[in-house]
Write a protein that holds these residues in place. Structure first.
Motif, PDB file in Angstrom:
ATOM      1  N   SER A   1     -10.237  -0.931  -1.394  1.00 25.21           N
ATOM      2  CA  SER A   1      -9.224   0.118  -1.493  1.00 25.21           C
ATOM      3  C   SER A   1      -8.135  -0.240  -2.504  1.00 25.21           C
ATOM      4  CB  SER A   1      -8.605   0.360  -0.109  1.00 25.21           C
ATOM      5  OG  SER A   1      -7.538   1.277  -0.193  1.00 25.21           O
ATOM      6  N   ARG A   2      -7.647  -1.489  -2.421  1.00 31.08           N
ATOM      7  CA  ARG A   2      -6.583  -1.897  -3.345  1.00 31.08           C
ATOM      8  C   ARG A   2      -7.107  -2.006  -4.773  1.00 31.08           C
ATOM      9  NH1 ARG A   2      -4.201  -5.398   0.868  1.00 31.08           N
ATOM     10  NH2 ARG A   2      -2.362  -4.302   1.664  1.00 31.08           N
TER      11      ARG A   2
ATOM     12  N   SER B   1       3.141   4.002  -9.948  1.00 28.82           N
ATOM     13  CA  SER B   1       3.453   4.709 -11.191  1.00 28.82           C
ATOM     14  C   SER B   1       4.902   4.492 -11.632  1.00 28.82           C
ATOM     15  CB  SER B   1       3.181   6.207 -11.030  1.00 28.82           C
ATOM     16  OG  SER B   1       4.085   6.787 -10.098  1.00 28.82           O
TER      17      SER B   1
ATOM     18  N   LYS C   1      -9.412  -0.228  -6.098  1.00 28.73           N
ATOM     19  CA  LYS C   1      -9.517   1.144  -6.605  1.00 28.73           C
ATOM     20  C   LYS C   1      -8.153   1.648  -7.053  1.00 28.73           C
ATOM     21  CE  LYS C   1     -11.092   5.771  -5.234  1.00 28.73           C
ATOM     22  NZ  LYS C   1     -11.686   6.577  -4.122  1.00 28.73           N
ATOM     23  N   GLU C   2      -7.135   1.352  -6.259  1.00 31.28           N
ATOM     24  CA  GLU C   2      -5.775   1.781  -6.592  1.00 31.28           C
ATOM     25  C   GLU C   2      -5.288   1.103  -7.871  1.00 31.28           C
ATOM     26  OE1 GLU C   2      -1.281   1.753  -4.563  1.00 31.28           O
ATOM     27  OE2 GLU C   2      -2.966   0.745  -3.582  1.00 31.28           O
ATOM     28  N   LEU C   3      -5.540  -0.209  -7.991  1.00 32.36           N
ATOM     29  CA  LEU C   3      -5.105  -0.939  -9.182  1.00 32.36           C
ATOM     30  C   LEU C   3      -5.825  -0.449 -10.431  1.00 32.36           C
ATOM     31  CD1 LEU C   3      -4.766  -4.664  -8.017  1.00 32.36           C
ATOM     32  CD2 LEU C   3      -2.944  -3.121  -8.744  1.00 32.36           C
TER      33      LEU C   3
ATOM     34  N   SER D   1       0.819  -1.219   0.000  1.00 35.22           N
ATOM     35  CA  SER D   1       0.000   0.000   0.000  1.00 35.22           C
ATOM     36  C   SER D   1       0.847   1.262   0.000  1.00 35.22           C
ATOM     37  CB  SER D   1      -0.940   0.009   1.212  1.00 35.22           C
ATOM     38  OG  SER D   1      -1.842  -1.077   1.155  1.00 35.22           O
ATOM     39  N   TRP D   2       2.106   1.148   0.416  1.00 35.26           N
ATOM     40  CA  TRP D   2       2.973   2.328   0.461  1.00 35.26           C
ATOM     41  C   TRP D   2       3.711   2.561  -0.855  1.00 35.26           C
ATOM     42  CZ3 TRP D   2       5.826   0.071   5.310  1.00 35.26           C
ATOM     43  CH2 TRP D   2       4.889  -0.116   6.345  1.00 35.26           C
TER      44      TRP D   2
ATOM     45  N   ALA E   1      -7.052   2.497 -11.029  1.00 36.78           N
ATOM     46  CA  ALA E   1      -6.526   3.811 -11.406  1.00 36.78           C
ATOM     47  C   ALA E   1      -5.179   3.671 -12.100  1.00 36.78           C
ATOM     48  CB  ALA E   1      -6.406   4.697 -10.165  1.00 36.78           C
ATOM     49  N   TRP E   2      -4.331   2.779 -11.587  1.00 35.53           N
ATOM     50  CA  TRP E   2      -3.001   2.563 -12.195  1.00 35.53           C
ATOM     51  C   TRP E   2      -3.125   1.984 -13.600  1.00 35.53           C
ATOM     52  CZ3 TRP E   2      -0.713  -2.380 -13.090  1.00 35.53           C
ATOM     53  CH2 TRP E   2       0.613  -2.333 -13.508  1.00 35.53           C
TER      54      TRP E   2
ATOM     55  N   ASP F   1       4.558   3.374  -4.686  1.00 36.86           N
ATOM     56  CA  ASP F   1       4.075   4.213  -5.783  1.00 36.86           C
ATOM     57  C   ASP F   1       4.081   3.379  -7.059  1.00 36.86           C
ATOM     58  OD1 ASP F   1       3.493   6.087  -7.694  1.00 36.86           O
ATOM     59  OD2 ASP F   1       5.233   7.360  -7.310  1.00 36.86           O
TER      60      ASP F   1
END
Length: 818
Positions: free
Chosen positions: A649-650, A630, A652-654, A625-626, A656-657, A628
Motif C-alpha cells: 500500500s505504501r 502532495s 503504491k502511494e510513494l 498514512s494520513w 504515485a507521488w 498528504d
C-alpha cells in the motif's frame, strides 16, 4: 596511649566531617540506587556540596545542552591543592613542553555519555561524597574532575520515560513495558547523535563545550562510564586489540595496573568481570581513545544493565540485577582508579612528559590544498582541538599523495595549509591525518578509516620531512559593497557546504536563484556547472531585493559574488536558456520512527537545522498514512529497516507521488525496501557462490570467517559523473566512507558515483568476500520515475556529521536534481 588516641582522634574528626556533609540519600530523600535521579536534582546535590565543602570542591558550569540543561564539572582536591588549583594546572601543562616539575595526578571521570546507561550518574554522587569524606586521603596528591552527566538531555529522556511506564512497585519481569524503551531511546542526545563517537568530530554542542574544558587540563587518566547488555558481567581495562600503534607501552601497562587493582576488589566481592575483549583502542572519537591520543590513560568501563534493566530485572540465569548493584560496581572502579592514580602520581607525571616529547613519526607534515571553504571548515575543527597549523611557502613538497595512493610531488603556495606533528597535539595530528591507520586486528568495534584529508575532500600530501610554514592567514572578508544596484545579475560558485548555506539563506529570504546546468564563460571568467545566478529580473517583485541580498552576503563574508551587466555568455548557455533553471523553494519532509534508524535520522535532522539551516518537516511513521504527500517536494527515508513499513500500500502511494513530480531520497537500508520487484530500477548485486561455504570450520574460527563479509568503515575511491546535477561541484573522483557490504548494480541511467574494477579500499578494513561484491557497484545515483525522481544513497554522506566532503551530494539532491 598515643597509639590509641591518634586513631580515635582521626575517627572523631572524620565523623564531624561526615555529619556536616549529607550523603546523596540524605539530601535526595530516598536511598540512592532505589530511584532514578532527575538531572536537576543531581545539579542540586553538586551545588549543595560546593557550598558545604567549598574548600575542597569547586563547581563549574561549562555550558548548556540543546534542551537548555546544565553541563557542569566538579573539581575536587585537598583544601591546600584547591587554593593552588590554577598553579597546579599550569605546572601540569609545562610537562607537555618537557619543562614541568608537577607532582599531582589529574583524574577525569566522565559519566552518562549514553543517557539510558543511567546508573553512572547515580554512582558519581556516591563517589564524590566518599571522596569528600572516607576517601579524602586520595585527594592529597590528586585533582579529580567529575562530569556527572555528559548527556543530560538523553538521560532525562530515559528517566522520565521510565518513571512514566514502570510498574508500581517495579517488576523484575523483562517482558514488562518498563524494560522496553520506544524508538527514541535515551541513549542519544537531542539530535540523536551518539556523543561517545563525537569526541574528534565535535558536531554536537555538548562535545564542543566539553572539549574546551578538557583541553585546559589534558588529564593523566580519563574514564568513560558505560553500560552494556543485562546479561553481561562488568568490563574494565585493559582494552581489547586493536590498539592504535601510537598507544605507548606505558599506557598499555598502566591499563593493566588499573585492571589488576579493580580485580582485587571484584574478586573480594565475588563479582564477575572480563577484560581484553570487545572494547578496543582504535577509532579516535571515543571517550577512551581521544584522551589516549592526548596522553591520558583512557579507559571504558562497562556495567551490565543499560536502559533495559530499570530499577531491577531478572537476568537470563534467573538472577536479579538491581540499580544498586550496578551503582556499586561503577562506584568501586571509580574509586579504584583514583586510588591507583594517587599511588602512582610521580610516574604518571614522568610518562605524561615523555608522551609529549618529540616523536619520530614517519610523516612529519601534512600539506593540504583545495577549496577555500573546505580549508576553512577544517581549520575551524583544528581550532577546537587546539591543533596548530600554518601556511606553506611557494615551492614543492614530496611525499605520499592521497589522491593517487603513490609517492609524488605537489606544488605549495601561501594558501596551502600545513599541519605538522611537532606540537603538543602531534600524536592526535598523526591519528587524524595519516593516510592509513595500522590495524593490528580485523575484529574492531567501529569504523577503521577516517583520515581528515579524505573526509574534507582536500588534495593532500603526507611529507616525511618537516615543512616550513608561516603564520596562518585566514581568507579576507569580501566587501558586500561590490553589489551594484544596476547589475543585470550576480554569479557565484557552487562547490562547498558554505555555498549550500548561502543558497539556503537566499531561498528563506524569498530571493529567486538560478543554476547553470552546463559550464559557461562570461567576461573572460569560467564558471562551472551548478554556479548560482541571481538576476534582477527574477526578483523584480521582491520588496527589497538589493538590501536583502546584501544582508545575506554579510552573513557569508567569504562568499564572492561576481556582478555582470549581461546575460549573454561567451561560451555555454545564456541566462534565459532552458539549461539555466530556477531553483525551487523545496518543501522537505523526513521520515522518523520505527523504520528509520535513530542515529541515521538524527544525522539528517541535524544536517538541516545545524548545518544547512533549512526548514524540514518531520513525519512520524505512526501517522504517515494520513499525510498528504502532495504538500512536499522531497521525502527523505533515512537508513533503517523498511521491510514492514514499505508494504504494498505504501509503495503504491510513494510511486504515485514520485510519478507526479516528487523527489524521494532513499539512504542505506531504505534502498532495500525499493529494490527487486518493487517497481523501481535499483537492483541489489548478487554475490557469486563461494565454494568455501561448504568447508567445515572449527567453531573458534567462525567469528573471523564471518569478518570476510564485513566492511568496517573503509574508504573507497569512486568515479564520479560530474556532469550530473547530483554531482555538481565535484571533480571526477570522490572518496566515500563505506559502512557495510550492501552492494547494488549500476542504474540503466543516472549512475553518478560508482566503484569500478578496483575494489580494494584506500584505507580501512574490508573482508575478502565483501570486496568481491564491490566491483561495478553504485554509490550514488538518480532514477527518473515519471515526472519525479528517486535518489539512491548507498553510502551515507552525512555519517556522524563529520564526512564534510559528502554533504554537497545531499544538498545537490535537494536543490539541483530536477
Amino acid at each position: 596511649m598515643k597509639k590509641i588516641l591518634l586513631p580515635f582522634f582521626v575517627l572523631y574528626s572524620f565523623s564531624l566531617v561526615a555529619q556536616n556533609i549529607k550523603s546523596p540519600s540524605e539530601f535526595l530523600g530516598y536511598e540512592l540506587g532505589t530511584e532514578f535521579t532527575r538531572h536537576h536534582q543531581v545539579v542540586d546535590y553538586y551545588e549543595y556540596l560546593a557550598e558545604v565543602a567549598s574548600d575542597r570542591l569547586h563547581l563549574q558550569e561549562y555550558g548548556k545542552t540543546n534542551e537548555r540543561r546544565t553541563l557542569m564539572l566538579a573539581f575536587l582536591s585537598s583544601a591546600q591543592n584547591m587554593q593552588n588549583l590554577e598553579e597546579i594546572r599550569k605546572d601540569h601543562f609545562k610537562n607537555t613542553k618537557g619543562e614541568g616539575s608537577a607532582t599531582k595526578a589529574i583524574v577525569w571521570l566522565s559519566y552518562n555519555v549514553h543517557g539510558n546507561e543511567s546508573v553512572s550518574t547515580e554512582a558519581s554522587m556516591r563517589t564524590v561524597y566518599e571522596l569528600l569524606t572516607s576517601k579524602s586521603k586520595y585527594l592529597d596528591n590528586t585533582v579529580v574532575i567529575i562530569d556527572p552527566c555528559i548527556n543530560p538531555d538523553g538521560r532525562d529522556r530515559y528517566v522520565n520515560w521510565y518513571n512514566q511506564y514502570k510498574n508500581t512497585p517495579n517488576t523484575l519481569d523483562p517482558n514488562s513495558k518498563e524494560h522496553h524503551e520506544g524508538w527514541w531511546t535515551g541513549r542519544s542526545n537531542h539530535y540523536m547523535f551518539d556523543l561517545n563517537r563525537d569526541w574528534a568530530w565535535l558536531t554536537q554542542v555538548e562535545s564542543q563545550q566539553r572539549l574546551r574544558q578538557y583541553n585546559k587540563w589534558l588529564p593523566h587518566v580519563h574514564v568513560d562510564f558505560h553500560e552494556q547488555g543485562v546479561d553481561n558481567p562488568y568490563f574494565f581495562a585493559p582494552a581489547a586489540e586493536p590498539y592504535h600503534e601510537v598507544v605507548s607501552s606505558f599506557q598499555r601497562d598502566f591499563q593493566n595496573t588499573i585492571g589488576k587493582n579493580h580485580a582485587k576488589y571484584f574478586d573480594r566481592n565475588g563479582w564477575l568481570y572480563f577484560t581484553k575483549e570487545v572494547f578496543d583502542l582504535f577509532y579516535p572519537s571515543y571517550g577512551d581513545t581521544y584522551p589516549t591520543y592526548n596522553g591520558a590513560i583512557g579507559m571504558t568501563y562497562e556495567q551490565g544493565g543499560s536502559g533495559r534493566a530499570g530499577l531491577a530485572i531478572t537476568t537470563s540465569l534467573g538472577d536479579t540485577l538491581t540499580l544498586n548493584d550496578r551503582l556499586l560496581h561503577h562506584h568501586t572502579t571509580g574509586l579504584s582508579t583514583i586510588e591507583v592514580a594517587s599511588n602512582n602520581a610521580v610516574k604518571l607525571n614522568e610518562e605524561f612528559k615523555k608522551f609529549h616529547a618529540t616523536k619520530n613519526y614517519k610523516y612529519k607534515s601534512y600539506v593540504l590544498n583545495g577549496n577555500a571553504d573546505r580549508i576553512s571548515a577544517l581549520t575551524a575543527l583544528l581550532d577546537q582541538h587546539e591543533i596548530e597549523y600554518g601556511n606553506a611557502k611557494n615551492g614543492t613538497v614530496k611525499g605520499y599523495r592521497y589522491s593517487t595512493g603513490k609517492y609524488g610531488s605537489t606544488k605549495t603556495s601561501s594558501s596551502s595549509l600545513v599541519v605538522s606533528t611537532n606540537q603538543i597535539k602531534g600524536t592526535l595530528v598523526k591519528v587524524l591525518f595519516e593516510p592509513s591507520a595500522k590495524l593490528s586486528d580485523s575484529l574492531t568495534y567501529d569504523i577503521t578509516a577516517w583520515s581528515l584529508p579524505y573526509a574534507y575532500g582536500l588534495d593532500a600530501t603526507a611529507s616525511e620531512n618537516l615543512v616550513n610554514t608561516e603564520a596562518y592567514t585566514a581568507p579576507a572578508s569580501i566587501n558586500s559593497s561590490s553589489l551594484k544596484g544596476d547589475a543585470y545579475a550576480y554569479i557565484t560558485d557552487w562547490n562547498s557546504m558554505e555555498d549550500a548555506r548561502f543558497l539556503s539563506d537566499l531561498l528563506k529570504e524569498k530571493i529567486r536563484v538560478r543554476y547553470a546546468q552546463k559550464p559557461f564563460t562570461l567576461e573572460g571568467k569560467n564558471h562551472e556547472r551548478g554556479s548560482l545566478i541571481i538576476t534582477k529580473i527574477d526578483n523584480k517583485n521582491h520588496s527589497d531585493f538589493l538590501g536583502t541580498l546584501t544582508k545575506v552576503v554579510s552573513k557569508h563574508p567569504l562568499k564572492k559574488l561576481y556582478p555582470t551587466n549581461t546575460g549573454f555568455v561567451e561560451k555555454g548557455k545564456d541566462f534565459g536558456s532552458g539549461s539555466v533553471n530556477v531553483i525551487p523553494q523545496v518543501k522537505v519532509a523526513v521520515l522518523s520512527a520505527n523504520a528509520a534508524s535513530t542515529l541515521r535520522f538524527g544525522e539528517v535532522w541535524h544536517f538541516f537545522e545545524k548545518q544547512l539551516h533549512y526548514p524540514v518537516t518531520i513525519l512520524d511513521s505512526s501517522y504517515f498514512s494520513w499525510v498528504d504527500l502532495s504538500k512536499y517536494d522531497v521525502l527523505i527515508l533515512p537508513d533503517g529497516r523498511y521491510n514492514r513499513f514499505l508494504d504494498a500500500s505504501r509503495l503504491k502511494e510513494l510511486k504515485a507521488w514520485v510519478r507526479k513530480g516528487g523527489k524521494l531520497i532513499a539512504m542505506g537500508g531504505a534502498i532495500k525496501g525499493l529494490d527487486g520487484d518493487k517497481g523501481f530500477g535499483i537492483k541489489e548485486k548478487t554475490q557469486e557462490k563461494n565454494a568455501a561455504k561448504n568447508k567445515v570450520l572449527p567453531h573458534q574460527n567462525t567469528q573471523r570467517e564471518r569478518v570476510k563479509n564485513f566492511i568496517t568503515g573503509a574508504i573507497f575511491k569512486t568515479k564520479v559523473d560530474h556532469t550530473h546535477p547530483l554531482a555538481f561541484g565535484y571533480k571526477d573522483t570522490y572518496f566515500s566512507l563505506k559502512l557495510g557490504s550492501d552492494a547494488y548494480d549500476y542504474l540503466n541511467r543516472g549512475t553518478v558515483a560508482f566503484i569500478e574494477n578496483t575494489t580494494d579500499p584506500i584505507t580501512g578494513f574490508a573482508g575478502s568476500e565483501a570486496k568481491k561484491k564491490m566491483k561495478n557497484t553504485l554509490v550514488f545515483g538518480v532514477e527518473d520515475y515519471g515526472s519525479g525522481s528517486v535518489i539512491y544513497m548507498v553510502d551515507n554522506p552525512l555519517f556522524r556529521g563529520f564526512w564534510e566532503n559528502g554533504k554537497l551530494f545531499f544538498a545537490n539532491a535537494l536543490f539541483m536534481v530536477n
